[in-house]
Design a protein around this motif. Structure first.
Motif, short mmCIF file in Angstrom:
data_model
loop_
_atom_site.label_atom_id
_atom_site.label_comp_id
_atom_site.label_asym_id
_atom_site.label_seq_id
_atom_site.Cartn_x
_atom_site.Cartn_y
_atom_site.Cartn_z
N PRO A 431 0.80 -1.24 0.00
CA PRO A 431 0.00 0.00 0.00
C PRO A 431 0.83 1.28 0.00
CG PRO A 431 -0.26 -1.20 2.08
CD PRO A 431 0.57 -2.06 1.19
N ALA A 441 0.18 5.96 4.10
CA ALA A 441 0.67 5.13 2.99
C ALA A 441 -0.24 5.35 1.80
CB ALA A 441 0.69 3.66 3.40
N ILE A 442 0.33 5.84 0.71
CA ILE A 442 -0.44 6.07 -0.51
C ILE A 442 0.10 5.12 -1.59
CG2 ILE A 442 -1.11 7.75 -2.28
CD1 ILE A 442 -2.20 8.58 0.38
N SER A 443 -0.79 4.41 -2.22
CA SER A 443 -0.34 3.45 -3.23
C SER A 443 -0.30 4.11 -4.61
CB SER A 443 -1.27 2.24 -3.27
OG SER A 443 -2.51 2.60 -3.80
N ALA A 446 -3.62 3.88 -6.32
CA ALA A 446 -4.63 4.89 -5.96
C ALA A 446 -4.42 6.16 -6.79
CB ALA A 446 -4.54 5.21 -4.47
#
Lengths: 670, 304
Positions: A431, A441-443, A446
């Motif tokens: 993630p 946490a930015i994937s 996304a």
């Protein structure tokens, strides 16, 4: 590349291919069995992670690629070039051996002079670049001057004086030049053309040119356009949103350079000689369609072996951390790409991390040579270096080995590359694949999904690069929407099925020049007609989908329909509607939540425009959520996927933001 | 650390402990203000995901898909809400100078003053505190502007040694600007203390306090930085705890636990800030009021 080396590579490739086929073979009989049930019930919207993927249709596996399957050369180049480092010019002679692979006689040649795009501010490239906000500045101009073009087989006549003066319909542009031939060249006939040229390298622009002592030589020599099988030339003037297209061939390039320069180039260096203050380097490679090189006296160099491939990493001083991360990304991605998309047939891979003053040379792909980028400190917690490395490496397949027309159909290189990149990022970093800060946490998925959703209604994806409104539009559609579409197909129809489709596509189209129909056909064979139709609708027809959950409405149940309830508790009927907006249809799950905490999932084939969900209670239906497992990233609007009659207050946001504000007030001095 | 400094630190700690009520008021004001500042943005965030039965917990899920989606679809509303929050922060930051003044006023005497008196004195000091705040922000802005302006020059000086050196040398003006910002913040605290405890007319006691502070700038900066470093450690510890508690999960006890951790962190931050102010007050009082009721032995004072 030596013959012995090639033989060794061939054995390794054969072994890889056998392994790949072993992975495919057991799936085929089962797939046929599953096809019957899948066609009746539609694909399972919740496949397990790869293992139980539905395969509605299957056929014989694609021919196995090997390292010895280099294509028979169509356009080969033997170049001798000398760099004048002070004048930033490259003087050279190119002997181009070209074979007419069409079924018709040819009356003309088309030659690309890409470097002419930087000759003056009024070229098509720079006019359009300014208009579309990609690259509007031109420092020192560059250009390509061809002084003669002689064909041995055409009586040694210089063809160049008879050329068209400019690109078709554009007097200010000379990047796409027609050269009439004195006689027809028959199918299968070979021409040996000798071109004398001087490349004037511009100050670094669009990944070619010089910056201080750094030189990146891309598109620096006259290049023949590609002749299609029907006898038409795939030629085009160089546009800022476009890249390149050429035939496969063998390249042998001799470079005469100042001795102090550290050089990286396409192919394998087979000769190094020093003469006073000069060095003479010769590179050779079979089965590629371009040649680029880079030179700078400040490079640090690291070498590593990945399987049978020697990786050379050139990076600036102070970038040791980036070098480590680049090599780690290569180690993670390279074997997986080989496994999924076929063996890498070359003996070398050169990875160039340009210095900061030449950062515009970063993020580019050439056969066996890629450029990455990023500051020496990189941004803590981000995966920028890994992302660009994995992306450019994936281009070795989707561009390098599967040489689609980048100008006419950028989705086949950039789109498929973006999907391959996103897969590796997800598998490697989870993630936090885009940003991994404590508590945030930015994937990458996304971000990619958001970009695709932003541009989804703007245009179709299957179209030439210059047809897009802007480079942002290409980013959102070609890169992101293609990747998100494939991700949706993988999550809906099964990741293994999509892997098989891409394996078939990459094997069948290896050393070829595929079209979108070829990709679609692979999906139809390996995933099924529904998936193939969805692929076409999403990419060729501006297709989109948005599932919308409606709020449940409850009313007293009629006595005849009410189930037996707890004595004293009156029954209720709750009804909610889920809508499917848009043109795409995917099967989807709907999760129902009840006031006693129970949850229930039901499946909807997604074919109709809406479906009503009705439950008699108690327990009371209080909320529903469509696509709870997020298997349809193509859904253009995530916030309307859920609806509830008992909304929660935004307590977490208040708490977290108030905390940050309280700390900020402390820093303000109160 | 000299014995004098050590005893001054002990005195500062005693001073902080002596008057808990104004300290609690400062803490309470900060918490209430922070909630007021947070509300506009959190309202927009909450409305964006109102359909989800988990509420805004979905914004905290790993991968951030719904957080990214919310920003994508509601960036205009979020921008407007952030603007409102920013303006609230400025206003409440200025209003917050009243409880700060009350705290410093409370430290002037051993006795506990009645609330109405403290509030009255705090309000009386407020205009000067606002002026100090304005001057501080102006000076800090100039420092930052100079740092940014000289950053390219620093970079170009270091470029001959490579890009790492270029970036590091380029950072020197920024680091100096940061030091300037810190110096302004410390100077502002000394000026406020001077305004409260000085007996001179107008701004004279403020400038006298500044002069006292400037006599031992390294010591003042050390104590200030020590307090800030301790605060940072507490913040990082709180962040670690909050991550472990994982507010994304639905149970409401997690939210309560994280809120408790964060309140403790803010409390510690307030205490550490108060401690620096108390230490600076000790320093200024020593000079301004030689016959003050200091618990420190006179012999130690001679070492100053």
């Amino acid at each position: 590349m030596t013959e012995a080396h090639l033989a060794g590579l061939g054995m390794a490739a054969a072994a890889s291919s056998v392994l790949l086929l072993e992975g495919l073979a057991p799936a085929l009989p089962d797939a046929r069995v599953e096809a019957a049930s899948a066609s009746a019930a539609g694909p399972d919207p919740s496949p397990s992670d790869g293992a139980g993927d539905a395969t509605p249709r299957a056929s014989a596996p694609a021919p196995a690629p090997t390292h010895s399957d280099h294509p028979s050369p169509v356009t080969s180049y033997h170049i001798d070039a000398r760099l004048d480092a002070a004048a930033h010019t490259i003087e050279g002679t190119a002997v181009i051996t070209w074979r007419n692979t069409a079924e018709t006689p040819i009356e003309e040649l088309w030659l690309h002079q890409y470097l002419e795009a930087f000759a003056h501010p009024n070229t098509l490239f720079l006019r359009e670049a300014g208009r579309r906000h990609r690259q509007s500045g031109l420092g020192d101009p560059g250009g390509l001057t061809v002084s003669s073009l002689v064909a041995d087989e055409l009586d040694g006549v210089d063809l160049w004086p008879h050329r068209a003066p400019h690109s078709p319909d554009d007097p200010a542009d000379t990047t796409d030049i027609r050269v009439p031939l004195p006689r027809s060249v028959l199918p299968g006939e070979i021409l040996t053309l000798t071109a004398s040229f001087i490349a004037r390298m511009p100050s670094l622009v669009e990944r070619t040119g010089y910056a201080r002592g750094f030189l990146f030589a891309g598109q620096w020599f006259p290049k023949l356009a590609r002749l299609e099988a029907d006898g038409t030339w795939a030629h085009f003037a160089f546009h800022p949103q476009s890249e390149f297209y050429a035939d496969f061939g063998d390249y042998s390039v001799a470079l005469d350079l100042p001795k102090d320069l550290i050089v990286g180039a396409t192919g394998e260096r087979i000769e190094t000689r020093f003469e006073e203050d000069r060095q003479l380097l010769r590179y050779s490679v079979r089965g590629v369609h371009d040649f680029a090189w880079v030179a700078w006296d400040g490079f640090r160099e690291r070498r590593e072996t990945l399987g049978a491939v020697t990786v050379t990493l050139l990076y600036p001083p102070g970038h040791r951390w980036n070098a480590d991360r680049t090599l780690a990304a290569l180690r993670a991605a390279f074997p997986r790409f080989e496994q999924r998309y076929g063996p890498y047939p070359y003996s070398t891979l050169t990875v160039v991390h340009p210095p900061s003053f030449a950062s515009t040379a970063g993020g580019m792909e050439y056969p066996t040579l890629i450029t990455t980028g990023g500051p020496w400190f990189s941004w803590a917690g981000t995966r920028a270096v890994e992302t660009v490395t994995i992306h450019e490496l994936a281009h070795q397949w989707f561009y390098g080995l599967i040489a689609s027309n980048e100008h006419d159909l950028p989705l086949l290189d950039e789109g498929l590359t973006s999907y391959a990149e996103a897969r590796i990022l997800r598998e490697s970093f989870g993630p936090g694949s885009a940003l991994a800060w404590p508590g945030l946490a930015i994937s990458a998925a996304a971000l990619q999904r958001a970009r695709a959703a932003t541009y989804v209604h703007d245009d179709v994806v299957v179209q030439p690069a210059p047809a897009f409104a802007s480079f942002s539009s290409i980013g959102g559609l070609v890169y992101s929407k293609t990747a998100v579409t494939l991700d949706t197909l993988a999550l809906t129809f099964g990741e293994a099925a999509v892997d098989r489709a891409l394996a078939r596509y990459t094997h069948e189209q290896r050393f070829r020049h595929p079209t979108f129909a070829d990709l679609q056909r692979s999906f139809e064979h390996e995933v099924g007609e529904d998936a193939s139709a969805a692929l076409a609708a999403a990419l060729a027809e501006r297709g989109w989908v948005n599932y919308v959950a409606g709020r449940p409405h409850c009313y007293p149940a009629p006595a005849s329909t009410a189930p037996a309830t707890t004595p004293g508790v009156s029954g209720e009927t709750c009804r909610a509607i889920v809508y499917r907006h848009g043109t795409l249809r995917f099967p989807v799950e709907i999760e129902l939540r009840f006031d006693d905490g129970a949850r229930e999932r039901q499946r909807w084939d997604g074919k109709g425009p809406w479906i009503a969900v009705e439950r008699h209670g108690p327990p009371r239906l209080i909320a529903l959520q469509v696509d709870p497992a997020r298997r349809i990233p193509l859904d253009t609007q995530r916030l309307d996927d859920a609806a509830t009659i008992e909304p929660c207050p935004p307590s977490r946001s208040v708490e977290r933001l108030a905390y940050l504000a309280a700390l900020a007030l402390g820093w303000m001095g109160t | 650390m000299s014995a004098t400094t050590g005893s001054r630190i002990r005195c500062a700690a005693r001073r902080v402990a002596r008057q808990p009520a104004p300290l609690v008021a400062l803490f309470g004001f900060r918490v209430v203000s922070a909630i007021a500042i947070a509300l506009p943005v959190s309202t927009v965030l909450g409305a964006a995901v109102v359909g989800y039965p988990e509420g805004d917990a979905v914004l905290f899920e790993p991968g951030g898909e719904l957080l990214v989606e919310t920003v994508r679809l509601h960036h205009a509303a979020l921008g407007a809400a952030l603007g409102i929050s920013f303006r609230w922060a400025i206003v409440l930051g200025l209003v917050g100078l009243v409880p700060l003044a009350m705290l410093l006023e409370a430290w002037r005497t051993q006795a506990r003053l009645p609330w109405f008196l403290l509030v009255g004195r705090g309000l009386r000091r407020w205009p000067r505190f606002v002026a100090i705040f304005g001057l501080t922000v102006l000076a800090q802005s100039i420092a930052i502007a100079l740092g940014v302006a000289f950053w390219p020059l620093g970079r170009s000086l270091g470029e001959a040694q490579g890009e790492v050196a270029a970036d590091l040398v380029g950072c020197v003006p920024l680091a100096l600007a940061a030091l300037g910002v810190v110096a302004c913040a410390i100077a502002a605290d000394f000026a406020r203390i001077g305004v409260v405890i000085g007996r001179g007319p107008g701004w004279a006691s403020a400038s006298r306090a500044l002069e006292i502070g400037s006599r031992s700038p390294l010591r003042a900066a050390s104590v200030w930085l020590a307090c800030r470093a301790a605060s940072l450690v507490v913040v990082l510890g709180g962040a670690t705890l909050a991550i472990l508690i994982d507010v994304h999960r639905p149970e409401s006890w997690r939210l309560a636990a994280v809120a408790a951790v964060h309140l403790a962190v803010v409390g510690a931050d307030v205490m550490l800030r108060a401690f620096f102010l108390a230490w600076a007050t000790e320093l200024v009082e020593d000079d301004l009021t030689p016959c003050r009721r200091s618990p420190r032995p006179a012999a130690l004072r001679r070492h100053d």
